[in-house]
Design a protein around this motif. Structure first.
Motif, PDB file in Angstrom:
ATOM      1  N   GLY A 183      -3.535  -2.516   7.481  1.00  0.00           N
ATOM      2  CA  GLY A 183      -4.742  -1.664   6.870  1.00  0.00           C
ATOM      3  C   GLY A 183      -4.632  -0.849   5.608  1.00  0.00           C
ATOM      4  O   GLY A 183      -5.178  -0.388   4.993  1.00  0.00           O
ATOM      5  N   ARG A 184      -2.857  -1.015   5.147  1.00  0.00           N
ATOM      6  CA  ARG A 184      -2.721  -0.437   3.892  1.00  0.00           C
ATOM      7  C   ARG A 184      -2.942  -1.072   2.778  1.00  0.00           C
ATOM      8  O   ARG A 184      -2.686  -2.406   2.381  1.00  0.00           O
ATOM      9  N   PRO A 185      -3.692  -0.491   1.760  1.00  0.00           N
ATOM     10  CA  PRO A 185      -4.015  -1.246   0.549  1.00  0.00           C
ATOM     11  C   PRO A 185      -2.641  -1.399  -0.423  1.00  0.00           C
ATOM     12  O   PRO A 185      -2.832  -2.092  -1.346  1.00  0.00           O
ATOM     13  N   ASP A 186      -1.571  -0.524  -0.045  1.00  0.00           N
ATOM     14  CA  ASP A 186      -0.404  -0.881  -1.095  1.00  0.00           C
ATOM     15  C   ASP A 186       0.532  -1.766  -0.316  1.00  0.00           C
ATOM     16  O   ASP A 186       1.598  -1.945  -0.915  1.00  0.00           O
ATOM     17  N   LEU A 187       0.210  -2.220   0.809  1.00  0.00           N
ATOM     18  CA  LEU A 187       1.093  -3.205   1.352  1.00  0.00           C
ATOM     19  C   LEU A 187       0.255  -4.574   1.601  1.00  0.00           C
ATOM     20  O   LEU A 187      -0.695  -4.604   1.951  1.00  0.00           O
ATOM     21  N   GLU A 188       1.014  -5.780   1.412  1.00  0.00           N
ATOM     22  CA  GLU A 188       0.580  -6.982   2.002  1.00  0.00           C
ATOM     23  C   GLU A 188       1.369  -7.723   3.010  1.00  0.00           C
ATOM     24  O   GLU A 188       2.566  -8.088   2.893  1.00  0.00           O
ATOM     25  N   LEU A 189       0.755  -7.932   4.153  1.00  0.00           N
ATOM     26  CA  LEU A 189       1.294  -8.554   5.212  1.00  0.00           C
ATOM     27  C   LEU A 189       1.453 -10.229   4.810  1.00  0.00           C
ATOM     28  O   LEU A 189       0.482 -10.704   4.475  1.00  0.00           O
ATOM     29  N   VAL A 190       2.873 -10.660   4.710  1.00  0.00           N
ATOM     30  CA  VAL A 190       2.830 -11.996   4.435  1.00  0.00           C
ATOM     31  C   VAL A 190       3.509 -12.886   5.477  1.00  0.00           C
ATOM     32  O   VAL A 190       3.523 -14.064   5.613  1.00  0.00           O
ATOM     33  N   GLY A 191       4.179 -12.081   6.685  1.00  0.00           N
ATOM     34  CA  GLY A 191       4.552 -12.827   7.816  1.00  0.00           C
ATOM     35  C   GLY A 191       4.560 -11.921   9.042  1.00  0.00           C
ATOM     36  O   GLY A 191       4.780 -10.778   8.826  1.00  0.00           O
ATOM     37  N   VAL A 192       4.622 -12.582  10.253  1.00  0.00           N
ATOM     38  CA  VAL A 192       5.217 -12.202  11.346  1.00  0.00           C
ATOM     39  C   VAL A 192       6.101 -12.624  12.247  1.00  0.00           C
ATOM     40  O   VAL A 192       6.114 -14.143  12.492  1.00  0.00           O
ATOM     41  N   HIS A 193       6.823 -12.081  12.775  1.00  0.00           N
ATOM     42  CA  HIS A 193       7.970 -12.687  13.528  1.00  0.00           C
ATOM     43  C   HIS A 193       7.482 -12.534  15.163  1.00  0.00           C
ATOM     44  O   HIS A 193       7.166 -11.325  15.419  1.00  0.00           O
ATOM     45  N   MET A 230       2.153  -3.572  -5.115  1.00  0.00           N
ATOM     46  CA  MET A 230       2.082  -3.997  -3.703  1.00  0.00           C
ATOM     47  C   MET A 230       3.220  -4.688  -3.163  1.00  0.00           C
ATOM     48  O   MET A 230       3.672  -5.491  -3.734  1.00  0.00           O
ATOM     49  N   ARG A 231       3.566  -4.213  -2.090  1.00  0.00           N
ATOM     50  CA  ARG A 231       4.960  -4.627  -1.537  1.00  0.00           C
ATOM     51  C   ARG A 231       4.623  -5.744  -0.496  1.00  0.00           C
ATOM     52  O   ARG A 231       3.738  -5.590   0.453  1.00  0.00           O
ATOM     53  N   ARG A 232       5.399  -6.645  -0.565  1.00  0.00           N
ATOM     54  CA  ARG A 232       4.925  -8.007   0.492  1.00  0.00           C
ATOM     55  C   ARG A 232       5.846  -7.638   1.772  1.00  0.00           C
ATOM     56  O   ARG A 232       7.197  -7.396   1.719  1.00  0.00           O
ATOM     57  N   VAL A 233       5.293  -7.616   3.007  1.00  0.00           N
ATOM     58  CA  VAL A 233       6.066  -7.170   3.859  1.00  0.00           C
ATOM     59  C   VAL A 233       5.900  -8.219   5.332  1.00  0.00           C
ATOM     60  O   VAL A 233       4.757  -8.886   5.466  1.00  0.00           O
ATOM     61  N   VAL A 234       7.001  -8.268   5.918  1.00  0.00           N
ATOM     62  CA  VAL A 234       7.010  -9.064   7.118  1.00  0.00           C
ATOM     63  C   VAL A 234       7.298  -8.124   8.298  1.00  0.00           C
ATOM     64  O   VAL A 234       7.986  -7.435   8.423  1.00  0.00           O
ATOM     65  N   GLN A 235       6.487  -8.351   9.321  1.00  0.00           N
ATOM     66  CA  GLN A 235       6.454  -7.644  10.449  1.00  0.00           C
ATOM     67  C   GLN A 235       7.346  -8.418  11.556  1.00  0.00           C
ATOM     68  O   GLN A 235       6.937  -9.661  11.787  1.00  0.00           O
ATOM     69  N   PHE A 236       8.538  -7.792  12.025  1.00  0.00           N
ATOM     70  CA  PHE A 236       9.219  -8.412  12.829  1.00  0.00           C
ATOM     71  C   PHE A 236       9.298  -7.936  14.333  1.00  0.00           C
ATOM     72  O   PHE A 236       9.824  -6.921  14.477  1.00  0.00           O
ATOM     73  N   SER A 237       8.492  -8.546  15.099  1.00  0.00           N
ATOM     74  CA  SER A 237       8.153  -8.109  16.551  1.00  0.00           C
ATOM     75  C   SER A 237       6.701  -7.503  16.731  1.00  0.00           C
ATOM     76  O   SER A 237       6.462  -6.612  15.733  1.00  0.00           O
ATOM     77  N   THR A 238       6.303  -7.712  17.634  1.00  0.00           N
ATOM     78  CA  THR A 238       4.557  -6.935  18.179  1.00  0.00           C
ATOM     79  C   THR A 238       5.084  -6.245  19.418  1.00  0.00           C
ATOM     80  O   THR A 238       4.031  -6.471  20.257  1.00  0.00           O
ATOM     81  N   GLY A 239       5.917  -5.574  19.731  1.00  0.00           N
ATOM     82  CA  GLY A 239       5.844  -4.841  21.015  1.00  0.00           C
ATOM     83  C   GLY A 239       5.358  -3.431  20.997  1.00  0.00           C
ATOM     84  O   GLY A 239       4.535  -3.372  20.255  1.00  0.00           O
ATOM     85  N   ASN A 240       5.662  -2.435  21.652  1.00  0.00           N
ATOM     86  CA  ASN A 240       5.056  -1.204  21.910  1.00  0.00           C
ATOM     87  C   ASN A 240       4.847  -0.402  20.344  1.00  0.00           C
ATOM     88  O   ASN A 240       4.024   0.206  20.310  1.00  0.00           O
ATOM     89  N   VAL A 241       6.092  -0.590  19.623  1.00  0.00           N
ATOM     90  CA  VAL A 241       5.940   0.107  18.243  1.00  0.00           C
ATOM     91  C   VAL A 241       5.456  -0.949  17.515  1.00  0.00           C
ATOM     92  O   VAL A 241       4.457  -0.776  16.424  1.00  0.00           O
ATOM     93  N   GLY A 242       5.842  -2.261  17.559  1.00  0.00           N
ATOM     94  CA  GLY A 242       5.454  -3.343  16.423  1.00  0.00           C
ATOM     95  C   GLY A 242       3.927  -3.512  16.405  1.00  0.00           C
ATOM     96  O   GLY A 242       3.671  -3.842  15.044  1.00  0.00           O
ATOM     97  N   VAL A 243       3.496  -3.438  17.417  1.00  0.00           N
ATOM     98  CA  VAL A 243       1.803  -3.664  17.423  1.00  0.00           C
ATOM     99  C   VAL A 243       1.106  -2.833  16.607  1.00  0.00           C
ATOM    100  O   VAL A 243       0.065  -2.901  15.687  1.00  0.00           O
ATOM    101  N   HIS A 244       1.686  -1.479  16.536  1.00  0.00           N
ATOM    102  CA  HIS A 244       0.926  -0.234  15.613  1.00  0.00           C
ATOM    103  C   HIS A 244       1.401  -0.450  14.272  1.00  0.00           C
ATOM    104  O   HIS A 244       0.702  -0.295  13.394  1.00  0.00           O
ATOM    105  N   SER A 245       2.899  -0.904  14.008  1.00  0.00           N
ATOM    106  CA  SER A 245       3.239  -1.099  12.626  1.00  0.00           C
ATOM    107  C   SER A 245       2.568  -2.192  11.900  1.00  0.00           C
ATOM    108  O   SER A 245       2.188  -2.084  10.981  1.00  0.00           O
ATOM    109  N   LEU A 246       2.310  -3.104  12.870  1.00  0.00           N
ATOM    110  CA  LEU A 246       1.680  -4.352  12.252  1.00  0.00           C
ATOM    111  C   LEU A 246       0.228  -3.884  11.925  1.00  0.00           C
ATOM    112  O   LEU A 246      -0.332  -4.495  10.730  1.00  0.00           O
ATOM    113  N   LYS A 247      -0.492  -3.223  12.756  1.00  0.00           N
ATOM    114  CA  LYS A 247      -1.851  -2.826  12.244  1.00  0.00           C
ATOM    115  C   LYS A 247      -1.695  -1.938  10.933  1.00  0.00           C
ATOM    116  O   LYS A 247      -2.741  -2.029  10.243  1.00  0.00           O
TER     117      LYS A 247
END
Length: 357
Positions: A22-32, A1-18
């Motif tokens: 939701g992905r079982p192969d990714l782990e959200l560990v931080g948000v900028h 499982m890959r540890r991932v940080v999302q950098f921004s939550t704009g028009n695209v970032g809000v969808h990549s964050l979601k």
């Protein structure tokens, strides 16, 4: 499982964050987050989910690096602040964090990027033994994936046209897209930022040159063209309201020419509602948006990609697909040799792993 940080939550970032959540192969560990109103909020709240993640948004890049993520997904707008964006990306890469993103669209074709952009990022990748990959749907998919699928169907190509034909009326991004394209300006105003001399070629010319490189075609030049369309009626839409006499549609392109004839063209036709530029080309069946590739050759091939969603508008569906081009590459980029990654470096099947669960 890959540890991932999302950098921004704009028009695209809000969808990549979601998607990351939701992905079982990714782990959200931080948000900028840049804005004070987003800092301190749970990641789920920032992308419209109801179940808290326990991951709280911060504007502290050092704190995010300290989390030791495998990858940062960078979707913050960078084209209006390129040096700051390069600095942020380089800081992450030099710390040993891989970066995938949708921002800084010049990097969609990294081998065609200018030295001022490419060299500091290459240096950071070498320092951190990390990799950087940027892509999207346009620039991106249409000019580096769909075009080659179309070309594989011909025995000879005479010319290639890659198009985005989109109604931007419902796209809530006047701050960047609207102002840069000049929607609402008049013929007496200064040329919009996106169409200043050399800008179209700087953004889309890399795609043209990359296609030419793969086809072993020697271009005489890559030039740009721009055509504004001014409305004679008031047009109201989500992006903005334009009054009679103001710009409501644009048609522009980067053209690779041989003997003064365009042979590889990357073109946009963007309008505010179907009332704008009715004489210009529309998507097939009057859809609101399409990415199309036309190969004039033996035989003639036309490939259209239309996005849809049961809830989202087609422009927002485009933002989801833009996010997907980055999210789906995370695992491969984390395994890639250090350096700048181009789409052609990634085996196609690597981009679809983990999509079904």
């Amino acid at each position: 499982m890959r540890r991932v940080v999302q950098f921004s939550t704009g028009n695209v970032g809000v969808h990549s964050l979601k998607a990351i959540i939701g992905r079982p192969d990714l782990e959200l560990v931080g948000v900028h987050a840049n804005s004070s109103e987003k800092v301190g909020r749970d990641a789920a709240e920032l992308c419209g989910l109801t179940e808290p993640t326990g991951v709280i948004a911060t504007d502290d890049i050092d704190a995010l690096i300290a989390l030791r993520p495998d990858c940062v997904l960078y979707t913050a707008l960078g084209e209006t602040r390129p040096m700051e964006a390069i600095g942020q990306m380089a800081r992450l890469l030099a710390a040993g964090v891989n970066v995938v993103g949708t921002s800084m669209v010049w990097l969609v074709t990294p081998h065609q990027a200018d030295d001022w952009l490419r060299e500091p990022l290459e240096k950071a990748c070498a320092a951190g033994n990390s990799s950087l990959y940027v892509n999207g749907i346009d620039p991106g998919y249409s000019g580096d994936t769909a075009v080659y699928s179309a070309l594989s169907l011909v025995t000879r190509a005479e010319s290639i046209t890659v198009q985005e034909i989109f109604d931007y009326g419902n796209y809530d991004d006047y701050e960047y897209t609207g102002t840069s394209m000049g929607f609402g300006t008049t013929p007496g105003d200064a040329t919009p930022m996106a169409f200043q001399p050399g800008v179209v070629v700087s953004i889309f010319g890399g795609l043209v040159r990359n296609i030419a490189r793969h086809l072993d075609v020697k271009l005489d030049d890559v030039r740009q063209r721009f055509e504004p369309w001014y409305t004679d009626q008031r047009i109201e839409c989500r992006m903005t309201t334009v009054e009679p006499g103001q710009l409501a549609a644009v048609r522009f392109a980067a053209e690779g020419v041989v003997d003064d004839v365009p042979v590889i063209t990357v073109e946009h036709v963007n309008r505010l509602t179907a009332a704008a530029a009715p004489e210009w080309e529309f998507p097939p069946a009057r859809m609101t948006g399409v990415h199309k590739v036309i190969v004039e050759g033996e035989p003639r091939v036309e490939v259209s990609t239309h996005l849809s969603h049961p809830v989202l508008d087609v422009t927002e569906a485009g933002c989801v697909s833009t996010a997907a081009r980055a999210v789906n590459a995370i695992d491969w980029v984390c395994r890639a040799p250090a350096g700048l990654v181009a789409l052609e470096d990634i085996p196609p099947t690597e981009m679809v792993r983990g999509l079904m669960w």
